[in-house]
Design a protein around this motif. Structure first.
Motif, PDB file in Angstrom:
ATOM      1  N   TYR A  58       0.830  -1.212   0.000  1.00 43.09           N
ATOM      2  CA  TYR A  58       0.000   0.000   0.000  1.00 43.09           C
ATOM      3  C   TYR A  58       0.862   1.258   0.000  1.00 43.09           C
ATOM      4  O   TYR A  58       0.641   2.170  -0.795  1.00 43.09           O
ATOM      5  N   SER A  61       2.861   1.574  -3.273  1.00 43.91           N
ATOM      6  CA  SER A  61       1.988   2.022  -4.365  1.00 43.91           C
ATOM      7  C   SER A  61       1.705   3.510  -4.255  1.00 43.91           C
ATOM      8  O   SER A  61       1.740   4.243  -5.254  1.00 43.91           O
ATOM      9  N   LEU A  62       1.440   3.966  -3.036  1.00 41.06           N
ATOM     10  CA  LEU A  62       1.184   5.384  -2.822  1.00 41.06           C
ATOM     11  C   LEU A  62       2.417   6.223  -3.180  1.00 41.06           C
ATOM     12  O   LEU A  62       2.294   7.270  -3.828  1.00 41.06           O
ATOM     13  N   ALA A  85      -3.985   9.175  -5.980  1.00 37.19           N
ATOM     14  CA  ALA A  85      -3.181   9.308  -4.757  1.00 37.19           C
ATOM     15  C   ALA A  85      -4.065   9.600  -3.550  1.00 37.19           C
ATOM     16  O   ALA A  85      -3.883   9.003  -2.474  1.00 37.19           O
ATOM     17  N   LEU A  88      -5.826   6.471  -2.526  1.00 39.57           N
ATOM     18  CA  LEU A  88      -4.910   5.548  -1.846  1.00 39.57           C
ATOM     19  C   LEU A  88      -4.605   6.028  -0.428  1.00 39.57           C
ATOM     20  O   LEU A  88      -4.467   5.212   0.488  1.00 39.57           O
ATOM     21  N   ILE A  89      -4.518   7.341  -0.238  1.00 39.12           N
ATOM     22  CA  ILE A  89      -4.328   7.874   1.115  1.00 39.12           C
ATOM     23  C   ILE A  89      -5.520   7.505   1.989  1.00 39.12           C
ATOM     24  O   ILE A  89      -5.351   7.063   3.135  1.00 39.12           O
TER      25      ILE A  89
END
Length: 148
Positions: A58, A61-62, A85, A88-89
């Protein structure tokens, strides 16, 4: 160079989405069908195994998405990368606040020490996980859309 970063990032996020989708819609239903204590034991083992790998995936990826957003700031699709982004956050925050605490308990359970409400706790984890999967699917879709 940017093209390579875009491909690597999209593949990394796509594979993460695939794993999480499989957990939600393939593995957990299989575990539910197992006899007696096998469901809880399978979830505990999965919690230990994926609990060690997924945080790195995770965050990695971020970071890749963040690098893409900065490196491609003046390119087509950057807004979609920034949206990815942000999603994902949200998924990381959600994981840390909602899913990880349940997982940290569940991965230590055995048939001898699990709480009476372990099934309810796993159902709650599943509900949060479904929502997280939707968020990361949306992030992946935004990255793919940014490429075209």
């Amino acid at each position: 160079m940017l093209s390579a970063l875009q491909v690597i990032t999209t593949v990394a996020v796509g594979l993460m989405v695939g794993v999480e989708f499989s957990v939600a819609f393939v593995m957990n239903p299989i575990f539910e069908a197992l006899p007696q204590d096998s469901n809880q034991q399978a979830r505990s083992h999965g919690g230990r195994m994926l609990g060690a790998v997924m945080p790195v995936w995770y965050i990695g990826s971020l970071v890749l998405v963040g690098i893409w957003a900065v490196a491609g700031w003046h390119h087509h699709g950057t807004r979609l990368v920034v949206i990815a982004a942000a999603l994902l956050i949200v998924s990381v925050i959600m994981s840390v606040l909602l899913l990880v605490p349940i997982n940290n308990q569940g991965k230590t359970w055995t048939p001898d020490n699990r709480p009476d409400d372990w099934k309810q706790q796993m159902k709650r984890w599943d509900r949060y996980h479904y929502f997280r999967v939707a968020i990361i699917v949306a992030a992946f879709a935004a990255l793919v859309a940014a490429l075209v």
